[in-house]
Design a protein around this motif. Structure first.
Motif, PDB file in Angstrom:
ATOM      1  N   GLN A  47      78.966  10.319 142.085  1.00 22.09           N
ATOM      2  CA  GLN A  47      77.929  10.344 143.119  1.00 22.09           C
ATOM      3  C   GLN A  47      77.799   8.974 143.776  1.00 22.09           C
ATOM      4  O   GLN A  47      77.764   8.864 145.009  1.00 22.09           O
ATOM      5  CB  GLN A  47      76.584  10.759 142.516  1.00 22.09           C
ATOM      6  N   ASP A  95      73.164  17.501 142.816  1.00 18.45           N
ATOM      7  CA  ASP A  95      74.340  18.343 142.982  1.00 18.45           C
ATOM      8  C   ASP A  95      75.234  17.734 144.063  1.00 18.45           C
ATOM      9  O   ASP A  95      74.745  17.031 144.961  1.00 18.45           O
ATOM     10  CB  ASP A  95      73.960  19.796 143.300  1.00 18.45           C
ATOM     11  N   PRO A  96      76.514  17.987 143.966  1.00 20.72           N
ATOM     12  CA  PRO A  96      77.456  17.363 144.899  1.00 20.72           C
ATOM     13  C   PRO A  96      77.181  17.734 146.354  1.00 20.72           C
ATOM     14  O   PRO A  96      77.404  16.907 147.248  1.00 20.72           O
ATOM     15  CB  PRO A  96      78.820  17.894 144.444  1.00 20.72           C
ATOM     16  N   ASP A  97      76.702  18.931 146.608  1.00 21.55           N
ATOM     17  CA  ASP A  97      76.442  19.313 147.996  1.00 21.55           C
ATOM     18  C   ASP A  97      75.346  18.438 148.614  1.00 21.55           C
ATOM     19  O   ASP A  97      75.451  18.047 149.783  1.00 21.55           O
ATOM     20  CB  ASP A  97      76.031  20.783 148.082  1.00 21.55           C
ATOM     21  N   ALA A  98      74.319  18.134 147.858  1.00 16.83           N
ATOM     22  CA  ALA A  98      73.254  17.269 148.376  1.00 16.83           C
ATOM     23  C   ALA A  98      73.795  15.875 148.665  1.00 16.83           C
ATOM     24  O   ALA A  98      73.472  15.268 149.694  1.00 16.83           O
ATOM     25  CB  ALA A  98      72.098  17.203 147.378  1.00 16.83           C
ATOM     26  N   THR A  99      74.636  15.388 147.768  1.00 20.82           N
ATOM     27  CA  THR A  99      75.245  14.074 147.998  1.00 20.82           C
ATOM     28  C   THR A  99      76.075  14.100 149.281  1.00 20.82           C
ATOM     29  O   THR A  99      75.985  13.179 150.100  1.00 20.82           O
ATOM     30  CB  THR A  99      76.129  13.685 146.794  1.00 20.82           C
ATOM     31  N   GLU A 100      76.849  15.146 149.464  1.00 16.53           N
ATOM     32  CA  GLU A 100      77.676  15.241 150.678  1.00 16.53           C
ATOM     33  C   GLU A 100      76.818  15.365 151.933  1.00 16.53           C
ATOM     34  O   GLU A 100      77.194  14.867 153.002  1.00 16.53           O
ATOM     35  CB  GLU A 100      78.658  16.405 150.564  1.00 16.53           C
ATOM     36  N   ASP A 101      75.675  16.033 151.840  1.00 12.62           N
ATOM     37  CA  ASP A 101      74.774  16.122 152.993  1.00 12.62           C
ATOM     38  C   ASP A 101      74.247  14.730 153.367  1.00 12.62           C
ATOM     39  O   ASP A 101      74.112  14.402 154.548  1.00 12.62           O
ATOM     40  CB  ASP A 101      73.608  17.061 152.689  1.00 12.62           C
TER      41      ASP A 101
END
Ligand code: FES
Length: 134
Positions: A47, A95-101
């Motif tokens: 992350q 979660d990885p999606d939140a990090t990517e957002d």
């Protein structure tokens, strides 16, 4: 915009410093809760590296909102601050999606420059009065 060289401040032989636009910066909390096994199912190192790919990262001691671990603070760029933006605190970024957002938002300009994706509204938190991370 090209970097703007500034001249030395004295008559010595030091090289001129080069400055440019001030980018967004990210504060990643890593202390007693954030970044620890207390927050399960997160590759904390990954992350941090994903965020570092988008903007300079500073790892912080506890920001006093442990109930929201992992806590990430997105500090506006100079352009964003000039537009009135303030640091944006995000919690439960687990979660990885939140990090990517977050990464995608910063890459489009971040606070004050690009609208915050609606999904990140779910992660917005109010900072502790004792901390500002700015
Ligand atoms: S360890 Fe992150 S808020 Fe306390």
């Amino acid at each position: 915009m090209p970097a703007t060289p500034t001249g030395p401040t004295t008559d010595d032989e030091r090289p001129a410093r080069v400055t440019g636009p001030v980018p967004c910066r990210i504060v990643v909390c890593r202390d007693c809760c954030c970044g620890t096994p207390k927050v399960t199912g997160v590759d904390h190192a990954d992350q941090t590296e994903r965020l570092r790919a988008a903007a300079p990262v500073r790892v912080s001691d506890c920001l006093d909102v442990c109930e929201h671990a992992n806590v990430i603070v997105v500090q506006p760029s100079a352009e964003g601050r000039a537009a009135g933006a303030r640091p944006v605190w995000l919690g439960l970024v687990n979660d990885p999606d939140a990090t990517e957002d977050i990464v995608a938002w910063i890459r489009t300009g971040g606070p004050g420059v690009a609208p915050r994706p609606d999904i990140l509204d779910l992660y917005a938190i109010t900072p502790s009065r004792r901390r500002t991370a700015s």
